[in-house]
Design a protein around this motif. Structure first.
Motif, PDB file in Angstrom:
ATOM      1  N   ASN A  44       0.815  -1.219   0.000  1.00 20.86           N
ATOM      2  CA  ASN A  44       0.000   0.000   0.000  1.00 20.86           C
ATOM      3  C   ASN A  44       0.846   1.264   0.000  1.00 20.86           C
ATOM      4  O   ASN A  44       0.485   2.263  -0.625  1.00 20.86           O
ATOM      5  CB  ASN A  44      -0.952  -0.009   1.197  1.00 20.86           C
ATOM      6  N   GLN A  47       1.669   2.038  -3.315  1.00 13.00           N
ATOM      7  CA  GLN A  47       0.459   2.340  -4.095  1.00 13.00           C
ATOM      8  C   GLN A  47       0.024   1.199  -5.015  1.00 13.00           C
ATOM      9  O   GLN A  47      -0.392   1.403  -6.152  1.00 13.00           O
ATOM     10  CB  GLN A  47       0.679   3.642  -4.887  1.00 13.00           C
ATOM     11  N   TYR A  48       0.110  -0.033  -4.496  1.00 12.69           N
ATOM     12  CA  TYR A  48      -0.350  -1.196  -5.247  1.00 12.69           C
ATOM     13  C   TYR A  48      -1.871  -1.171  -5.366  1.00 12.69           C
ATOM     14  O   TYR A  48      -2.570  -0.900  -4.390  1.00 12.69           O
ATOM     15  CB  TYR A  48       0.096  -2.482  -4.540  1.00 12.69           C
ATOM     16  N   LYS A  49      -2.376  -1.480  -6.554  1.00 18.07           N
ATOM     17  CA  LYS A  49      -3.819  -1.527  -6.795  1.00 18.07           C
ATOM     18  C   LYS A  49      -4.187  -2.931  -7.274  1.00 18.07           C
ATOM     19  O   LYS A  49      -4.081  -3.256  -8.449  1.00 18.07           O
ATOM     20  CB  LYS A  49      -4.236  -0.508  -7.867  1.00 18.07           C
ATOM     21  N   GLY A  50      -4.585  -3.774  -6.372  1.00 12.36           N
ATOM     22  CA  GLY A  50      -4.938  -5.138  -6.732  1.00 12.36           C
ATOM     23  C   GLY A  50      -5.245  -5.937  -5.481  1.00 12.36           C
ATOM     24  O   GLY A  50      -5.373  -5.360  -4.393  1.00 12.36           O
ATOM     25  N   SER A  51      -5.357  -7.254  -5.618  1.00 15.24           N
ATOM     26  CA  SER A  51      -5.689  -8.091  -4.461  1.00 15.24           C
ATOM     27  C   SER A  51      -4.700  -9.235  -4.245  1.00 15.24           C
ATOM     28  O   SER A  51      -4.846 -10.015  -3.307  1.00 15.24           O
ATOM     29  CB  SER A  51      -7.096  -8.677  -4.622  1.00 15.24           C
ATOM     30  N   HIS A  53      -1.849  -9.093  -3.113  1.00 15.23           N
ATOM     31  CA  HIS A  53      -1.113  -8.947  -1.848  1.00 15.23           C
ATOM     32  C   HIS A  53      -1.812  -9.702  -0.720  1.00 15.23           C
ATOM     33  O   HIS A  53      -1.153 -10.159   0.218  1.00 15.23           O
ATOM     34  CB  HIS A  53      -0.890  -7.480  -1.497  1.00 15.23           C
ATOM     35  N   ALA A 173       3.849  -4.378  -6.430  1.00 14.84           N
ATOM     36  CA  ALA A 173       3.509  -2.971  -6.680  1.00 14.84           C
ATOM     37  C   ALA A 173       4.209  -2.414  -7.917  1.00 14.84           C
ATOM     38  O   ALA A 173       3.985  -1.249  -8.282  1.00 14.84           O
ATOM     39  CB  ALA A 173       3.859  -2.128  -5.464  1.00 14.84           C
ATOM     40  N   ASN A 291       3.342   8.740   2.818  1.00 11.20           N
ATOM     41  CA  ASN A 291       1.916   8.514   3.048  1.00 11.20           C
ATOM     42  C   ASN A 291       1.701   7.814   4.381  1.00 11.20           C
ATOM     43  O   ASN A 291       2.669   7.518   5.100  1.00 11.20           O
ATOM     44  CB  ASN A 291       1.294   7.716   1.890  1.00 11.20           C
ATOM     45  N   TYR A 293       0.842   4.808   5.123  1.00 11.40           N
ATOM     46  CA  TYR A 293       1.386   3.450   5.229  1.00 11.40           C
ATOM     47  C   TYR A 293       2.882   3.480   5.533  1.00 11.40           C
ATOM     48  O   TYR A 293       3.370   2.700   6.366  1.00 11.40           O
ATOM     49  CB  TYR A 293       1.115   2.676   3.929  1.00 11.40           C
TER      50      TYR A 293
END
Length: 309
Positions: A44, A47-51, A53, A173, A291, A293
């Motif tokens: 996060n 800035q990973y965008k998915g599932s 992880h 990521a 950020n 995280y």
């Protein structure tokens, strides 16, 4: 973490009841889930965008749980996280075989990601962990082990899975090479600090706080950093007492050894070493996005130094 728990529950499904019983027993025993949490945080932060992880966090927890099952059999441990160990409750054969199941299920899930770099990092990491376990076995009752030999073992046996967790997160990521290296260093440094503090607590903690028996390391003949520092800093007689306790693997002199460790300032030496690793972890985050995280990852390093269990 709720999503990770859902993945864990789903992938523990099996037609063999004993596997589920033993696996659920240890996974639900109140562990910190620190490694999967670090994987989620790094993903996060970058800035990973998915599932994926969530799946990989479950993979890491399965591998960690498998090593715990095997470790407790090898070490003949009877208590973990304030409860009887799985081998104490179900026997050694069940613990070893369920550990094997968790390893194989983890690799099955890892292949499903279709990411060769993820597979390379985790496969190489588990190999190094196994090497660390064997090296620790060879080091048992060796009072001549120095700080570098000790660090080599804990960076293989413990810190490597922390390192793999954070490096895999960076790979997922799509981080650049510099960020991937930084993520891996963060994990290695934090994992090293975690193990040093764990070894300190064997001589500076209470069983009800730690969830394990005080003196277990000494009984197993482990020359950990507090003992190494005590032998270096103590009188000839103090060093001899500690040396004999390691070589004999006896807790008969546990009270005296604890007094020596504390009197020689060995606790402070070890905690300072852990502090240095925590600082290294924080420094590794310099190139991460600023950020919430990343801020939590920094805070983890600081909080780890204060752990009592």
């Amino acid at each position: 973490m709720r999503a990770v728990d859902a993945v864990i529950a789903q992938r523990l499904a099996t037609n063999v009841p004993l596997i589920g019983q033993v696996a659920h027993y240890i996974i639900s025993a109140g562990g910190k889930r620190l490694r999967p949490a670090m994987l989620l945080l790094v993903a996060n932060a970058l800035q990973y965008k998915g599932s994926r992880h969530h799946d990989m966090a479950a993979v890491i927890e399965f591998i960690h749980t498998a090593t715990l099952l095997h470790d407790d059999v090898v070490d003949e441990s009877t208590m973990r996280r304030g409860k009887p160990t799985a081998n104490e409750s179900f026997g050694n054969p069940a613990s070893v075989l369920v550990g094997d199941f968790l390893h194989s299920r983890a690799f099955e899930m890892m292949v499903e990601t279709g990411n060769i770099r993820v597979m390379q990092v985790v496969a190489a990491g588990t190999n190094i962990i196994a090497e660390g376990e064997v090296q620790q076995l060879l080091n048992m009752h060796d009072a001549s082990l120095g700080e570098q030999g000790y660090l080599q073992v804990i960076r293989s046996k413990t810190a490597k899975l922390f390192e793999a967790s954070t490096q895999v997160a960076a790979i997922l990521a799509g981080a650049d090479a510099a960020q991937e290296r930084a993520a891996a260093e963060y994990g290695q440094a934090l994992g090293t600090a975690f193990q040093i503090i764990d070894d300190v607590l064997d001589y500076d903690g209470a069983a009800d706080e730690m969830g394990k028996n005080v003196g277990d390391d000494l009984r197993e003949g482990k020359a950990t950093l507090p003992l190494i520092a005590a032998m270096q800093r103590g009188t000839a007689q103090q060093a001899q007492t500690v040396r004999e306790a390691i070589e004999q693997g006896s807790t008969a002199q546990l009270t005296q050894v604890i007094e020596i460790v504390r009197a020689t300032g060995a606790i402070e030496v070890a905690r300072q070493a852990a502090h240095g690793e925590a600082e290294r972890a924080i420094a590794a985050l310099a190139g991460f996005p600023d950020n919430a995280y990343t801020e939590v990852l920094r805070g983890l390093s600081e909080r780890l130094l204060q752990r009592r269990s």
